[in-house]
Design an enzyme around this catalytic site. Structure first.
Site, short mmCIF file in Angstrom:
data_model
loop_
_atom_site.label_atom_id
_atom_site.label_comp_id
_atom_site.label_asym_id
_atom_site.label_seq_id
_atom_site.Cartn_x
_atom_site.Cartn_y
_atom_site.Cartn_z
CD GLU A 271 -2.82 -1.16 -0.07
OE1 GLU A 271 -3.19 -0.09 -0.57
OE2 GLU A 271 -3.09 -2.28 -0.56
CD1 TRP A 274 -1.41 -0.08 -3.94
CD2 TRP A 274 -1.89 1.11 -5.80
NE1 TRP A 274 -1.92 -0.93 -4.89
CE2 TRP A 274 -2.22 -0.24 -6.03
CE3 TRP A 274 -2.09 2.04 -6.81
CZ2 TRP A 274 -2.76 -0.68 -7.24
CZ3 TRP A 274 -2.62 1.61 -8.02
CH2 TRP A 274 -2.95 0.26 -8.22
CD1 TRP A 302 -16.93 15.46 -18.35
CD2 TRP A 302 -17.92 14.08 -16.91
NE1 TRP A 302 -15.97 14.62 -17.84
CE2 TRP A 302 -16.54 13.77 -16.95
CE3 TRP A 302 -18.73 13.35 -16.04
CZ2 TRP A 302 -15.96 12.76 -16.19
CZ3 TRP A 302 -18.16 12.33 -15.29
CH2 TRP A 302 -16.79 12.05 -15.36
CG ASN A 338 -8.66 2.52 -0.28
OD1 ASN A 338 -8.47 3.53 -0.97
ND2 ASN A 338 -8.62 1.30 -0.78
CD1 TRP A 356 -12.45 12.64 -14.02
CD2 TRP A 356 -11.08 13.50 -12.48
NE1 TRP A 356 -11.34 13.13 -14.67
CE2 TRP A 356 -10.48 13.66 -13.75
CE3 TRP A 356 -10.40 13.98 -11.35
CZ2 TRP A 356 -9.24 14.27 -13.94
CZ3 TRP A 356 -9.16 14.59 -11.53
CH2 TRP A 356 -8.60 14.73 -12.82
CD1 TRP A 379 -10.40 12.08 -5.90
CD2 TRP A 379 -12.35 11.64 -6.92
NE1 TRP A 379 -11.40 12.23 -4.97
CE2 TRP A 379 -12.61 11.98 -5.57
CE3 TRP A 379 -13.42 11.34 -7.74
CZ2 TRP A 379 -13.90 12.01 -5.04
CZ3 TRP A 379 -14.71 11.37 -7.22
CH2 TRP A 379 -14.94 11.70 -5.88
P1 FAD Z 1 -3.51 1.76 4.97
O1 FAD Z 1 -4.33 0.70 4.35
O2 FAD Z 1 -3.06 1.55 6.36
O3 FAD Z 1 -2.28 2.00 4.00
C1 FAD Z 1 -1.01 2.49 4.45
C2 FAD Z 1 -0.60 3.73 3.68
O4 FAD Z 1 -0.45 3.44 2.30
C3 FAD Z 1 -1.62 4.85 3.73
O5 FAD Z 1 -1.50 5.58 4.92
C4 FAD Z 1 -1.27 5.65 2.50
O6 FAD Z 1 -0.18 6.51 2.74
C5 FAD Z 1 -0.82 4.58 1.53
N1 FAD Z 1 -1.91 4.21 0.63
C6 FAD Z 1 -2.80 3.20 0.77
N2 FAD Z 1 -3.62 3.13 -0.30
C7 FAD Z 1 -3.25 4.13 -1.12
C8 FAD Z 1 -3.71 4.57 -2.38
N3 FAD Z 1 -4.72 3.97 -3.04
N4 FAD Z 1 -3.10 5.63 -2.94
C9 FAD Z 1 -2.08 6.25 -2.34
N5 FAD Z 1 -1.59 5.87 -1.14
C10 FAD Z 1 -2.17 4.82 -0.55
N6 FAD Z 1 -4.69 8.83 0.12
C11 FAD Z 1 -3.99 9.89 0.58
O7 FAD Z 1 -3.01 9.71 1.29
N7 FAD Z 1 -4.35 11.17 0.25
C12 FAD Z 1 -5.44 11.42 -0.53
O8 FAD Z 1 -5.71 12.59 -0.83
C13 FAD Z 1 -6.22 10.32 -1.01
N8 FAD Z 1 -7.32 10.51 -1.77
C14 FAD Z 1 -8.04 9.41 -2.23
C15 FAD Z 1 -9.16 9.61 -3.04
C16 FAD Z 1 -9.91 8.53 -3.52
C17 FAD Z 1 -11.11 8.75 -4.41
C18 FAD Z 1 -9.51 7.22 -3.18
C19 FAD Z 1 -10.26 6.03 -3.69
C20 FAD Z 1 -8.39 7.01 -2.38
C21 FAD Z 1 -7.63 8.09 -1.90
N9 FAD Z 1 -6.48 7.90 -1.10
C22 FAD Z 1 -5.78 8.99 -0.66
C23 FAD Z 1 -5.92 6.55 -0.91
C24 FAD Z 1 -6.40 5.77 0.32
O9 FAD Z 1 -7.78 5.77 0.41
C25 FAD Z 1 -5.81 6.31 1.63
O10 FAD Z 1 -4.42 6.47 1.52
C26 FAD Z 1 -6.09 5.32 2.76
O11 FAD Z 1 -7.48 5.13 2.90
C27 FAD Z 1 -5.52 5.84 4.05
O12 FAD Z 1 -5.89 4.98 5.09
P2 FAD Z 1 -4.82 4.18 5.91
O13 FAD Z 1 -3.69 5.07 6.28
O14 FAD Z 1 -5.55 3.50 7.01
O15 FAD Z 1 -4.33 3.12 4.82
#
Ligand code: FAD
Length: 445
Positions: A271, A274, A302, A338, A356, A379
């Site tokens: 993650e 990502w 759109w 997420n 979006w 997004w």
């Molecule tokens: P965990 O599952 O514990 O993951 C650990 C770390 O991995 C996160 O803290 C984060 O830094 C990183 N991570 C995990 N998934 C993603 C991902 N898909 N993309 C990028 N990094 C990821 N994340 C943001 O940090 N900032 C945002 O502005 C943001 N906007 C989002 C918008 C949408 C529409 C979606 C679908 C996802 C977005 N995310 C964003 C990604 C993700 O949802 C969050 O990083 C995650 O929910 C954070 O929760 P966590 O720290 O418990 O994640």
């Protein structure tokens, strides 16, 4: 050598594993810690409301920690290039250190400053601290960047392992110079009329010490259940470290080093991959927040915006329980799980047929972890227009998603118990309309 060193803090509001701070200490001269609130430089995206709230508290915490160790945090506001040059002149600094940023506007500011200050004879160094791998170091066999996650992450894993984190300094030699600093309160980063931040205060304690505790808690208590329950919004087993990484209260090197020590952390570590992928994508596509990465989506028809529908989505009044629960969690806490981010985004784009970019803007304003790479990247991923995106025709069905990931309805009951129950749109009909619109993209020349 007594000319002081400026450490310019930006998205790295921490003392531990801070290579810029370390370099200043190694130089041996007194240290001036600086933060610049820059809302004026061209191309810099103004912070959203929730981000400002976090920044205020994280700066207060950093300022206190620096003071305890003998240094002062200087706060200045204005176009960064100008302000940093001014502070250097006022203090007679001989060196400036910072950790790198990767968005275009920030890179332009940093490289202009680096050349200008070096021309004046200063030492200027920048460091890798916010990403595990610099964007220009992860390339395909033919030297291009990756557009699909799996090979990207495989390539990252084949590189030398991320360096070990640097220890936190116990003492600092703060520069004994009089230099003007703004009063943090005068920046008015906190909301007042109205004060909507009650839920944020209940949920978060910004700052490095709380970030470290949160990491330790996650690794001990939640990581063992992460693989099994990470997609369930009510389970509370994800790390919630995203705002900590966004503001740099924790470095990814620290998270990496500590998580790799724990068995079964590969999924969690991917993650972080990502996050890397989103930032590398932004580095190569600086217009990620405004332009479709896949240009064929420019042909997407759109329809005209229905502001009432956008409003209903923003405030969790759509009558679709999982969507409303997510949007209310976001409004209250500045965070959303997420899985629910994906569902709410899909609903906006594919059931309300709203661009979006409008959803991205709302998240930008309301998320405490909003960052200029992850937010637009994800997004676009949901829209189908981005890197390694979900195919457009895969429309999340919010009812099935709720059945699968919130089977007992605990999450919906927590956030949307009193939400409307009549959906504002017909899920089936709007899904069909979205697919028809997508056909136009496919047919476009
Ligand atoms: P965990 O599952 O514990 O993951 C650990 C770390 O991995 C996160 O803290 C984060 O830094 C990183 N991570 C995990 N998934 C993603 C991902 N898909 N993309 C990028 N990094 C990821 N994340 C943001 O940090 N900032 C945002 O502005 C943001 N906007 C989002 C918008 C949408 C529409 C979606 C679908 C996802 C977005 N995310 C964003 C990604 C993700 O949802 C969050 O990083 C995650 O929910 C954070 O929760 P966590 O720290 O418990 O994640």
């Amino acid at each position: 050598m007594s000319a002081p060193s400026v450490v310019w803090f930006r998205d790295d509001l921490r003392l531990a594993d801070n290579p810029a701070l370390r370099a200043a200490m190694d130089r041996g001269a007194p240290v001036i810690a600086l933060f610049v609130l820059d809302e004026e430089s061209p191309g810099v995206r103004p912070l959203g409301g929730a981000s400002k709230w976090w920044l205020h508290h994280s700066l207060a915490s950093l300022g206190e920690r620096l003071r305890e160790r003998g240094a002062r945090l200087v706060l200045r506001r204005g176009p960064a290039e100008h302000v940093v040059t001014e502070v250097v002149a006022e203090t007679g600094a001989g060196a400036v250190y910072w950790n790198r940023r990767y968005g275009r506007a920030h890179r332009d500011i940093d490289s202009a400053l680096k050349s200008a200050l070096r021309e004046q004879g200063l030492t200027v160094e920048s460091f890798a601290a916010s990403l595990l791998h610099e964007p220009w170091t992860v390339t395909t066999g033919s030297g291009t960047h990756y557009s699909v996650f799996t090979p990207f992450w495989r390539a990252c894993l084949a590189l030398p392992a991320p360096r070990s984190p640097l220890p936190e300094p116990r003492e600092l030699d703060g520069a004994d110079v009089t230099v003007r600093s703004d009063d943090l309160d005068a920046w008015s980063l906190l909301p007042t009329r109205p004060d909507w931040a009650g839920g944020l205060r209940e949920t978060w304690e910004p700052g490095e010490p709380a970030a470290r505790r949160q990491l330790r808690h996650f690794l001990t208590h939640d990581l063992p259940d992460y693989d099994r329950a990470r997609d369930e919004p009510a389970a509370g087993v994800t790390s919630q470290l995203s705002p900590r990484l966004r503001w740099g209260e924790l470095s990814p090197y620290t998270v990496w080093a500590e998580a790799t020590e724990v068995d079964g952390s590969a999924r969690f570590l991917s993650e972080l991959g990502w996050r890397e992928f989103a930032w590398h994508t932004l580095y190569h596509f600086p217009d990620l927040a405004t332009e479709n990465l896949r240009t064929e989506f420019d042909a997407f028809p759109w329809p005209g915006l229905d502001p009432q529908q956008l409003d209903a989505w923003q405030h969790g009044e759509t009558g679709v329980p999982l969507v409303d629960a997510g949007m209310r969690e976001l409004w209250h806490t500045g965070f959303m799980h997420n899985r629910v981010r994906m569902v709410t985004a899909s609903f906006l784009i594919k059931n309300l047929l709203i661009d979006w970019r409008l959803g991205e803007d709302w998240f930008w304003d309301t998320l405490v972890d909003a960052d200029e790479a992850s937010n637009p990247f994800n997004w676009q991923w949901v829209a189908g227009s981005g890197a390694d995106a979900a195919p457009y025709f895969r429309v999340f069905n919010p009812e099935l998603q709720a059945k699968k990931f919130d089977a007992d309805g605990v999450y919906v009951a927590r956030w949307a118990a009193d939400a409307p129950t009549e959906p504002i749109v017909d899920l089936k009909a709007t899904r069909a309309a979205a697919l028809a619109a997508y056909d136009e993209v496919k047919r476009a020349p």
